[in-house]
Write an enzyme that holds these catalytic residues in place. Sequence first.
Site, short mmCIF file in Angstrom:
data_model
loop_
_atom_site.label_atom_id
_atom_site.label_comp_id
_atom_site.label_asym_id
_atom_site.label_seq_id
_atom_site.Cartn_x
_atom_site.Cartn_y
_atom_site.Cartn_z
N CYS A 1 0.85 -1.19 0.00
CA CYS A 1 0.00 0.00 0.00
C CYS A 1 0.89 1.24 0.00
O CYS A 1 1.78 1.37 0.85
CB CYS A 1 -0.90 -0.02 1.23
N CYS B 1 -7.19 -1.33 1.44
CA CYS B 1 -6.15 -1.82 2.35
C CYS B 1 -6.78 -2.11 3.71
O CYS B 1 -7.49 -1.28 4.27
CB CYS B 1 -5.05 -0.77 2.47
N CYS C 1 -5.07 0.54 6.50
CA CYS C 1 -5.36 1.98 6.55
C CYS C 1 -6.68 2.37 5.89
O CYS C 1 -7.09 3.52 5.97
CB CYS C 1 -4.21 2.79 5.92
N CYS D 1 -8.44 -5.37 -9.85
CA CYS D 1 -8.04 -4.29 -10.76
C CYS D 1 -7.65 -3.10 -9.88
O CYS D 1 -8.50 -2.43 -9.31
CB CYS D 1 -9.20 -3.95 -11.68
#
Length: 163
Positions: free
Chosen positions: A81, A129, A132, A152
Amino acid sequence: MTIPPDRRSFLSILGIGSVSAALAACSGSPAQAKSFPVARSEAEWRKRLTPQQFAVLRQEATERPYSSPLNGEKRKGVFTCAGCGNALYASRTKFDSGTGWPSFWDALPGAVATKTDRKLLYARTEVHCADCGGHLGHIFDDGPKPTGKRHCINGVALAFRPA
């Protein structure tokens, strides 16, 4: 004295109410509204991220297709991330979907979470994510085996850590 509405007025009011309700249901709320292990203020996110990363990760925008160098990344490693560094996808699960965005057939265990996204007036699976809450992209059912899924992902939402 109030004048009772005619049929056309009644249908107009009913239509406006229905459209308003549909738009409210479709607007969705950003994933960051939920509590996540990595939490920052909007000002902290803006300071930490580029404007494009902030737009995608925190405001659920989408980058232009074929704009990310990570779309062509073929080395062994881990995609993380860009917001918090959480390991998201192993390079072995990456494939060329031809869509213009980095695509993966599976995420690392516990790395991502999903929610229903109705912003386009139909249901899609949004992926974010798990640490976060940053918006990554969407999951579709047209990927390769073994999962049949296509994660995607906006390349700007990712960083790459070579093995």
